[in-house]
Design an enzyme around this catalytic site. Structure first.
Site, PDB file in Angstrom:
ATOM      1  N   ASP A 153       0.850  -1.185   0.000  1.00 25.32           N
ATOM      2  CA  ASP A 153       0.000   0.000   0.000  1.00 25.32           C
ATOM      3  C   ASP A 153       0.893   1.244   0.000  1.00 25.32           C
ATOM      4  OD1 ASP A 153      -2.441   1.254  -0.099  1.00 25.32           O
ATOM      5  OD2 ASP A 153      -2.723   1.267   2.073  1.00 25.32           O
ATOM      6  N   TYR A 186       1.098   5.692  -0.369  1.00 32.96           N
ATOM      7  CA  TYR A 186       0.684   6.825   0.475  1.00 32.96           C
ATOM      8  C   TYR A 186       0.913   8.054  -0.397  1.00 32.96           C
ATOM      9  CZ  TYR A 186       1.094   9.485   4.992  1.00 32.96           C
ATOM     10  OH  TYR A 186       0.957  10.339   6.082  1.00 32.96           O
ATOM     11  N   HIS A 239      -3.677  13.980   1.343  1.00 32.43           N
ATOM     12  CA  HIS A 239      -3.881  13.063   2.465  1.00 32.43           C
ATOM     13  C   HIS A 239      -2.686  13.093   3.420  1.00 32.43           C
ATOM     14  CE1 HIS A 239      -4.942   9.508   4.783  1.00 32.43           C
ATOM     15  NE2 HIS A 239      -3.795   8.941   4.449  1.00 32.43           N
ATOM     16  N   ARG A 254       1.208  15.025  13.582  1.00 29.54           N
ATOM     17  CA  ARG A 254       2.579  15.443  13.853  1.00 29.54           C
ATOM     18  C   ARG A 254       2.610  16.965  14.006  1.00 29.54           C
ATOM     19  NH1 ARG A 254       3.106  10.896  10.538  1.00 29.54           N
ATOM     20  NH2 ARG A 254       2.870  12.208   8.708  1.00 29.54           N
ATOM     21  N   GLU A 272     -10.425   4.023   4.036  1.00 29.75           N
ATOM     22  CA  GLU A 272      -9.525   4.799   3.196  1.00 29.75           C
ATOM     23  C   GLU A 272      -9.933   4.532   1.756  1.00 29.75           C
ATOM     24  OE1 GLU A 272      -5.361   4.276   4.236  1.00 29.75           O
ATOM     25  OE2 GLU A 272      -5.625   5.610   5.975  1.00 29.75           O
ATOM     26  N   GLU A 292      -9.304   4.245  -1.801  1.00 33.84           N
ATOM     27  CA  GLU A 292      -8.116   4.024  -2.618  1.00 33.84           C
ATOM     28  C   GLU A 292      -8.506   3.306  -3.903  1.00 33.84           C
ATOM     29  OE1 GLU A 292      -4.707   2.287  -0.734  1.00 33.84           O
ATOM     30  OE2 GLU A 292      -5.177   3.110   1.244  1.00 33.84           O
ATOM     31  N   ASP A 321      -9.127   0.522   2.281  1.00 40.11           N
ATOM     32  CA  ASP A 321      -8.125   0.137   3.278  1.00 40.11           C
ATOM     33  C   ASP A 321      -8.676   0.485   4.663  1.00 40.11           C
ATOM     34  OD1 ASP A 321      -5.718  -0.471   4.533  1.00 40.11           O
ATOM     35  OD2 ASP A 321      -4.858   1.495   4.123  1.00 40.11           O
ATOM     36  N   ARG A 323      -8.230   3.736  13.550  1.00 40.50           N
ATOM     37  CA  ARG A 323      -7.355   4.884  13.817  1.00 40.50           C
ATOM     38  C   ARG A 323      -6.758   4.894  15.213  1.00 40.50           C
ATOM     39  NH1 ARG A 323      -6.010   6.046   8.868  1.00 40.50           N
ATOM     40  NH2 ARG A 323      -7.809   6.532   7.581  1.00 40.50           N
ATOM     41  N   GLN A 330      -4.135   2.267  15.347  1.00 41.48           N
ATOM     42  CA  GLN A 330      -3.023   2.737  14.520  1.00 41.48           C
ATOM     43  C   GLN A 330      -2.156   3.759  15.249  1.00 41.48           C
ATOM     44  OE1 GLN A 330      -4.374   4.217  10.730  1.00 41.48           O
ATOM     45  NE2 GLN A 330      -2.339   4.818  10.027  1.00 41.48           N
ATOM     46  N   TYR A 384       1.812   2.490  15.644  1.00 38.75           N
ATOM     47  CA  TYR A 384       2.511   2.636  14.359  1.00 38.75           C
ATOM     48  C   TYR A 384       3.954   3.134  14.431  1.00 38.75           C
ATOM     49  CZ  TYR A 384       2.444   7.720  13.514  1.00 38.75           C
ATOM     50  OH  TYR A 384       2.685   9.054  13.558  1.00 38.75           O
ATOM     51  N   LYS A 402      -4.710  -2.267  10.368  1.00 36.21           N
ATOM     52  CA  LYS A 402      -5.054  -2.452   8.958  1.00 36.21           C
ATOM     53  C   LYS A 402      -5.259  -3.912   8.570  1.00 36.21           C
ATOM     54  CE  LYS A 402      -3.607   1.854   7.552  1.00 36.21           C
ATOM     55  NZ  LYS A 402      -4.312   2.794   6.662  1.00 36.21           N
ATOM     56  N   THR A 433      -9.133  -5.660   4.135  1.00 32.82           N
ATOM     57  CA  THR A 433      -8.989  -4.704   3.039  1.00 32.82           C
ATOM     58  C   THR A 433      -9.962  -5.187   1.970  1.00 32.82           C
ATOM     59  OG1 THR A 433      -6.630  -4.453   3.535  1.00 32.82           O
ATOM     60  CG2 THR A 433      -7.381  -3.696   1.365  1.00 32.82           C
ATOM     61  N   THR A 469      -4.676   6.533   0.382  1.00 33.34           N
ATOM     62  CA  THR A 469      -5.917   7.307   0.451  1.00 33.34           C
ATOM     63  C   THR A 469      -5.900   8.447  -0.561  1.00 33.34           C
ATOM     64  OG1 THR A 469      -5.911   6.847   2.796  1.00 33.34           O
ATOM     65  CG2 THR A 469      -7.435   8.531   2.041  1.00 33.34           C
ATOM     66  N   GLU A 500     -10.085  12.518   7.970  1.00 35.46           N
ATOM     67  CA  GLU A 500      -9.906  13.849   7.402  1.00 35.46           C
ATOM     68  C   GLU A 500     -11.239  14.588   7.264  1.00 35.46           C
ATOM     69  OE1 GLU A 500      -7.582  11.494   4.370  1.00 35.46           O
ATOM     70  OE2 GLU A 500      -6.881  13.525   3.910  1.00 35.46           O
TER      71      GLU A 500
END
Lengths: 440, 440
Positions: free
Chosen positions: B149, B151, B156, B165, B222, B224, B256, B260, B263, B267, B276, B280, B373, B387
């Site tokens: 997968d 990114y 996104h 972050r 997600e 995708e 996906d 959250r 995750q 992660y 995840k 899927t 995503t 989001e």
């Protein structure tokens, strides 16, 4: 684990084989071991199932056809007859289930025991059924549907955290709560002996604003073991920690080759990718969990006590001595650069499997799950060059071939591992690879 | 891409089919599309290869047996005859190679064209060869050896970076230099319509020192797409960016599913895992890259210009309209909660594939590679609830069923996607799943 007396007898330390090489106390493939693999030889290029004993490989298809090995009827194998031994992977055999693995182990242990004449005294059959290991080529033992790699050595995680994050808070808070793992790349898992090409990729040099493209300059090993899933679980059906070992067929040595410079630049936030996907090497022999039973020991104390779903009573670590050897291209002698033990691992295989499935994730026969780098508590027991040389700052002195910070082209890296019994070994053989130069 | 005139004719916007439903300008399965899948029906429970056209599924095995569809002889298929269409996955067909895919496309387009009488006027054969879609069950179209997968949506990555972050440095420096990707879990890829169980796992609540175990509270989608590898590459042999599209068989919609809260806790540093791996979902129809050719558009400008190995001339994005719909358990009507387009993606599929293999990593027929995503530039075009609701702070108003921050039990989430031609669509159908409650 409740084992029948027949199975218990296969573990008897005093049992010896008429395959004399198996009785050498330093031989990895004692009669107590009986690991499974896939081989071919100069007389027969067909890949098939073998079991290592001393300096020989037992051809299970030949024994079955001769009526000396009988598979118990199972739902997957109704007639009892099978072609699972004439197969280019162990998957079909493993899928028969634990009763079948154990039945084969019990029969082989008996057939190969010093006083059993059936095969020993049948020269013609013995000739066909026991192939000299020197004449055999060993292949990838399983077709691997999924590869997961864990990160379960506290010492390794602490060392890496110290180097790349914060020495004062080297261990991240989640590490002590779960066996951290990530999905690896199954396609590039290769068997011991396969040359490994140094990868190209993006490198971020400290003095340059943008990354450059080129050959990895910090090529490394990770000394690991892996376990092979023998019984999968269905999607949405987690496996309890106490049940997890029943899902494990056996273990291999695993070298999780790592491009440290590529890794450092790419891994935030989604984890290692190109730094690892170019190759992962495993040993050709799968040592069954049954053979490892006498070497079961307590895992390290876990503080804080894990959440309920990660708890299991009893001992779930295994006493497996491990070594890493490095032999430069033209050197005759390898230098042992690390000595450690699987028993140091903080999280157990059972906990890894329970954690992997707790979300409902399914697993399949043949799935490979790596332990993560196995570093011991002392500086000579670390499982990677990254740690052994502290990211290249403290070069290693080799017996022959100079010094090393990371791997050079032509270097042969070899992992070895064994359980030391009283007068015998249950060994994994070796897991090795030679580095060939990067593509232009 | 050099295409023959026969292949070009399959893309003619004016071509119409005698399967009348295919001529509806809003039908996903026009004669220009001809996507491949695996189906069974009430008359025949055997899984087999089908192609969607209007409200029908063409049974390719029936056509081949009737002599109306001929596979070109290839090295993988020397005789030209085959059982690739009576197969529970498309892998054997895909492995025949691009000439075979194109030959089948050309033959089907001709057979199904309005003025071609062969099949149109043969009522008995037509009855056997064209199964009503309403009578069919669609299965996972490929056996997936590896799932990766990416990114690759700048929007996104920026949104997630802002939330978790640093809003001022939302995009990490490596993001603009490479299509960041990670290995996913292939075993839990399921076909549209498969119920998805809410995962349990470790949740770190802000006001509690240690994590708790329980059902995910922030279950998300997600949005995708994914591409299916049609031609693999050998270990150690990277594929150049300019050659990469020739390795792609086609595309699917991909959800996906993401936990959250799990995750966020798990992660760092190795990436998402249990958040995840529980499921899927992909759409059942694989739209070939050939069918998407008319919808090729320029990708967004890439600044800085990528390193050489990630450069390709020409247009490598595709204009695919995408939607996400949410239907609560007892609601009659779904609410469209996002509308976006695949063309917004910063990194192209060709760049993803080139990056994946540049280390020497091998790929295999059937490998699935997710886009990451797909979020557009506006707040109503984001590809995840994370989001769309800004991590739950801005609930979405549904037409029916109240509001949502994250997914509730019983919710049905559906992705839809299509290319809008002049008077016809090349559509993906839908990719949906209903959430069932977590295990106790």
């Amino acid at each position: 684990m409740s084992v029948s007396s027949d199975l218990q007898a296969t573990l008897d330390p005093s049992r010896r084989s008429w395959v004399e090489a198996a009785n050498d106390p330093a031989c990895d493939f004692s009669i107590q071991n009986l690991p499974f693999g896939i081989f071919s030889d100069s007389h027969d290029a067909v890949w098939r199932v073998g079991v290592a004993i001393g300096d020989r490989i037992v051809d299970l298809a030949v024994l079955e056809e001769a009526g000396l090995l009988v598979l118990p009827p199972t739902s997957a194998n109704e007639s009892g007859a099978s072609s699972v031994f004439r197969s280019d992977s162990l998957n079909a055999f493993i899928a028969l289930g634990r009763d079948a693995w154990r039945s084969v182990r019990i029969q082989l242990s008996s057939l190969l025991a010093r006083d059993t004449v059936t095969l020993r005294d049948d020269a013609a059959l013995r000739e066909r059924a026991l192939v000299p290991a020197t004449d055999a080529t060993l292949h990838l033992p399983v077709q691997i549907p999924g590869y997961t790699d864990f990160y379960s050595s506290k010492e390794h995680a602490t060392n890496v955290g110290s180097m790349f994050r914060d020495p004062k808070n080297a261990l991240l808070p989640n590490w002590s709560e779960m066996p951290i793992g990530y999905n690896g790349r199954a396609s590039s898992v290769v068997v011991s002996g396969t040359p490994v090409r140094r990868p190209n990729g993006q490198l971020k040099l400290p003095d340059v604003e943008r990354p450059v493209f080129g050959a990895c300059r910090k090529l490394d090993i990770e000394l690991e073991t892996g376990f092979i899933v023998g019984r999968g679980n269905a999607l949405g059906e987690p496996v309890a920690c106490a049940e997890a070992e029943a899902h494990i067929f056996g273990m291999v040595l695993l070298n999780d080759w790592s491009a440290r410079d590529i890794q450092q630049w790419e891994y935030v936030p989604l984890g290692p990718f190109n730094a690892k996907t170019f190759a992962t090497t495993i040993s050709p022999w799968i040592v069954t969990l049954d053979a490892l039973e006498p070497f079961r020991v307590a895992q390290p104390e876990q503080v804080p006590q894990p959440l309920d779903y990660l708890r299991h009573d009893g001992a779930h670590a295994f006493d497996i001595a491990l070594e890493v050897r490095l032999r430069p291209q033209r050197a005759r002698e390898a230098t042992t650069i690390s000595r450690t033990n699987f028993r140091h691992m903080y999280w157990t295989m059972a906990q890894q499997f329970a954690h992997h499935t707790v979300s409902g994730c399914n697993t399949r026969v043949g799935d490979l799950m790596g332990s993560g780098t196995i570093s011991g508590p002392t500086a000579d027991s670390y499982g990677s060059l990254l740690e052994l040389t502290w990211n290249g700052k403290q070069p290693l002195e080799l017996k022959e071939g100079g010094t090393r910070t990371f791997i050079e082209d032509g270097d042969e890296l070899t992992l070895a591992g064994w359980c030391q019994g009283e007068g015998y070994r249950v060994g994994f053989g070796t897991c090795s690879g030679v580095i060939v130069p990067a593509r232009d």
